[in-house]
Design a protein around this motif. Structure first.
Motif, mmCIF file in Angstrom:
data_model
loop_
_atom_site.group_PDB
_atom_site.id
_atom_site.type_symbol
_atom_site.label_atom_id
_atom_site.label_comp_id
_atom_site.label_asym_id
_atom_site.label_seq_id
_atom_site.Cartn_x
_atom_site.Cartn_y
_atom_site.Cartn_z
ATOM 1 N N UNK A 136 -5.401 12.796 -6.426
ATOM 2 C CA UNK A 136 -5.915 13.444 -5.217
ATOM 3 C C UNK A 136 -7.133 12.670 -4.726
ATOM 4 N N UNK A 137 -7.069 12.239 -3.461
ATOM 5 C CA UNK A 137 -8.210 11.580 -2.827
ATOM 6 C C UNK A 137 -8.757 12.497 -1.739
ATOM 7 N N UNK B 204 0.830 -1.208 0.000
ATOM 8 C CA UNK B 204 0.000 0.000 0.000
ATOM 9 C C UNK B 204 0.865 1.259 0.000
ATOM 10 N N UNK B 205 0.502 2.206 -0.848
ATOM 11 C CA UNK B 205 1.226 3.480 -0.942
ATOM 12 C C UNK B 205 0.737 4.435 0.138
ATOM 13 N N UNK B 206 1.651 5.298 0.611
ATOM 14 C CA UNK B 206 1.295 6.333 1.580
ATOM 15 C C UNK B 206 1.276 7.689 0.885
ATOM 16 N N UNK B 207 0.400 8.594 1.322
ATOM 17 C CA UNK B 207 0.304 9.894 0.645
ATOM 18 C C UNK B 207 1.613 10.678 0.709
ATOM 19 N N UNK C 75 -1.122 11.882 -3.959
ATOM 20 C CA UNK C 75 -0.138 10.874 -4.333
ATOM 21 C C UNK C 75 0.521 11.332 -5.637
ATOM 22 N N UNK C 76 1.848 11.350 -5.654
ATOM 23 C CA UNK C 76 2.597 11.748 -6.844
ATOM 24 C C UNK C 76 3.333 10.521 -7.362
ATOM 25 N N UNK C 77 2.944 10.049 -8.556
ATOM 26 C CA UNK C 77 3.530 8.842 -9.105
ATOM 27 C C UNK C 77 4.920 9.058 -9.663
#
Length: 723
Positions: A710-711, A576-579, A701-703
């Motif tokens: 943006x959530x 899981x990715x973190x913001x 989140x910046x890939x």
């Protein structure tokens, strides 16, 4: 896996019950498809007596579908689909008996029933929610709840009036923290005071606990704090159900006052929580020790407490009746004791406020005692399924909370383990002497703690991002104290309190509580006592639950297929990715991801609660540090007095600190974050006061390719009643 030739004769199935639906599909196509269908069909038919256990699972699926919808569905949808599907099921069974044609419609009917229950519940509790903060307003209302806090009091008011606020916009209930030193008002009384009110707060970040939704189902439309002392107002006493609730609340407060007169500090607060279900006065340091040591379940009135109350009443009364020879020989004293135990369990449930774990335990205990009355075995997953079905139809929103999930997760695992190991344990116990029985009790306690702890750990990690590494040790020490000392004295307190003779029993109960608190602090102080993990996505928990339920509800070898989704859930949680950026709904706090993965925040004073939640959801153990005035040492963040610029993967995010920096930020950044109103900003993406007010907290989140995702806490403002 069992082959097709080992399957029972499908013609022998009872087509008139859910457990045996006469599922006998047409002949399968030849080849591999036939082999696959046979492989699935065989164990499915062999376990037809377990089909009914999936009823609450189907209801849960329907409830989840309702809450997962991005917008509120038409109000008639559930009400229209439910009878239509029900009629189709009946017609299918009559038109094609024995064909299994009604099986799929029956499954759909259960799903729709869960969906409709959630929809009806949402409609039934609908009430106004405060739209904006009120500065200083006159608030009047009837006291329906009183919470004793570590410092001060908090009251819940119903039948509320708020200054000049129109009736149509006035919340049905508000919760206010009273001024320090204020005396607790009487339950049922009407009070007035000057207060600041706010709408229920949003989730600190997307995916975190949503208090706003929780408050909606409590009909709680505003929270706040008092600016003046509460003054009693003349009003007629409540009547009907309101009078009953006020009487129960006065009884709870009376218990709290009696305990407070004999026990101080944490011991008094924990004893009060066990006697009246009010845990709000327990100091935070002691609560944290209970969490870290794995003993927090002792503060939640659930299966252990209800079972102890019912068991103590049952065995004590039965022993006393057995001393009277004519009764013991001629009367069903076991059934008399079961009736008394049932009454005690229900009375205790009502007294502690009937939270979800308590209701679940009371339902299960009640069914077990009814089984005793009709000479049936009280231990069955059907009892669990019945309790879950009642709770889901009564309070569908409970499914989303940790209380329901951990409570039913633990009991399903325990009953499943008992089904598997019960015969062996009974044989050992029947052949054991006193010493061996003592060892079996200790081993059984250890096994119970291990099974329950293992079952609840995924839910604890998901909701709280921490797990107790020494929970087994803590429970081995604390549960016997609770079972054999604290709860028996608690029952004696109830018996003596009407006569004013409870003081010495309260003090004796307090000795056991002190031992529990000592255990909690001692275990929590051990090295590596707690496991901290980053927040996992909801999909990971859902996969784990699907696998766990499959593993627990079936009995044959195909149950182990449940390990597949459980393994996928672990992998999904680990990836899981973190913001990279976070913003609270107020805009007062911004968080950034440093190059080493740590979290830095814009201030250490404002929005401290949200900052702690962010840090915990990152797997941290303390409050996150504030970023330096000049920016971060890794170069990702550079600040001047007006603007901070965060750069990652070719993306520049401007965090506006002062109004003078807004114009420059809007022209030179890919993303603008400000608590101001960014009118006319030319930036491609803007998170300003209007966006925060409408959509709540933001996570960015910046890939690796520079793509920005943006959530938000409320993806579609006003799309659901609680948003």
């Amino acid at each position: 896996m069992t082959g097709w030739t080992d399957a029972p004769d499908a013609d022998a199935l009872d087509a008139d019950t859910l457990d045996g639906d006469g599922y006998d599909p047409p002949a399968a196509p030849p080849g591999r498809v036939r082999t696959l269908i046979a492989a699935v069909r065989a164990p499915f038919l062999e376990e037809r007596d377990r089909w009914v256990l999936w009823l609450p699972v189907g209801l849960s699926a329907g409830i989840l579908v309702y809450f997962a919808l991005p917008t509120e569905p038409p109000g008639w949808l559930g009400a229209a689909l439910l009878p239509a599907l029900g009629l189709f099921v009946v017609l299918s069974r009559r038109r094609w008996p024995g064909s299994g044609a009604a099986l799929l419609p029956t499954v759909l009917l259960i799903l729709v029933a869960g969906f409709a229950a959630a929809q009806v519940r949402t409609w039934s509790v609908a009430a106004p929610v405060l739209a904006h903060e009120t500065r200083a307003a006159r608030v009047e209302g009837r006291v329906v709840g009183i919470d004793r806090l570590e410092e001060g009091l908090r009251v819940t008011l119903a039948d509320v009036t708020v200054g000049r606020l129109p009736v149509a916009e006035t919340p049905a209930r508000v919760r206010l923290r009273l001024k320090k030193g204020d005396v607790a008002p009487a339950a049922g009384a009407r009070i007035g005071l000057l207060a600041v009110l706010r709408p229920p707060p949003d989730a600190p970040e997307p995916g975190a606990y949503d208090f706003r939704r929780h408050a909606y189902f409590l009909r709680l439309g505003a929270v706040g704090f008092a600016l003046s002392a509460a003054e009693p107002l003349p009003a007629p006493p409540p009547d009907g159900w309101a009078a009953v609730q006020a009487g129960l609340e006065r009884l709870r407060q009376g218990i709290a006052e009696r305990v407070e007169a004999r026990l101080d500090g944490a011991a008094g607060a924990v004893a009060t929580a066990l006697l009246n279900g009010e845990p709000t006065a327990i100091p935070e340091s002691d609560l944290e020790a209970m969490r870290v040591s794995g003993l927090q379940h002792l503060l939640s009135i659930s299966g252990l407490h209800i079972g102890l109350v019912a068991g103590l009443v049952f065995f004590t009364l039965r022993a006393l009746l057995a001393l009277v020879e004519p009764l013991a020989l001629r009367r069903p004293i076991k059934k008399w004791a079961a009736v008394a135990a049932l009454a005690a369990a229900l009375g205790y449930t009502v007294l502690v406020g009937a939270p979800v774990p308590t209701v679940r335990s009371a339902l299960m205990t009640g069914l077990m005692l009814l089984a005793v009355l009709v000479d049936r075995s009280p231990f069955s997953l059907r009892v669990v399924a019945f309790a879950a079905t009642v709770v889901l139809l009564w309070q569908p929103e409970a499914l989303l909370g940790p209380s329901f999930q951990m409570s039913f997760g633990a009991v399903i695992a325990l009953v499943s383990a008992y089904e598997a190991a019960g015969p062996t344990l009974r044989d050992w116990h029947a052949q054991a002497g006193p010493v061996r029985r003592t060892l079996l009790y200790v081993g059984g306690l250890a096994l119970t703690s291990l099974v329950a702890g293992t079952a609840t750990t995924p839910f604890g990690l998901y909701h709280f991002q921490q797990g107790a590494n020494y929970g087994l040790l803590a429970n081995l020490l604390a549960v016997p104290v609770t079972s054999f000392w604290v709860m028996p004295w608690g029952l004696l307190v109830y018996c003596l309190m009407p006569f004013g003779l409870d003081g010495w029993a309260v003090e004796a109960m307090g000795m056991g509580v002190q031992a529990i608190l000592w255990t909690a602090h001692a275990v929590a102080g051990l090295p590596g006592a707690v496991l901290h993990v980053p927040a996992a996505p909801a999909a990971a928990l859902l996969l784990f639950v699907i696998g766990g339920v499959w593993l627990a509800l079936w009995r044959r070898s195909w149950r182990f297929l449940g390990l597949v989704p459980m393994g996928l859930a672990v992998a999904l949680a680990a990836m899981a990715a973190r913001p990279d950026l976070r913003v609270t709904s107020s805009g007062k706090l911004v968080g950034i991801r440093a190059a080493d993965g740590s979290l830095l925040v814009s201030t250490g004073r404002a929005a401290r609660f949200e900052a702690e939640v962010w840090w915990r959801r990152d797997g941290g153990t303390d409050a996150p540090p504030r970023w330096p005035k000049a920016g971060s040492a890794d170069g990702r963040l550079a600040c001047d007095p007006l603007v901070c610029r965060y750069r990652l993967n070719g993306v520049t995010a401007a965090i506006v600190m002062k109004p003078e920096g807004l114009a420059d930020a809007c022209t030179g950044a890919d993303l603008v974050i400000t608590r101001l109103r960014a009118l006319g900003c030319d930036g491609p993406r803007v998170i300003d006061s209007a966006a925060l007010r409408e959509r709540g907290a933001h996570a960015v989140f910046i890939g690796p390719d520079g793509r920005i995702e943006i959530r938000t806490g409320r993806p579609r403002p006003l799309a659901r009643p609680w948003s």
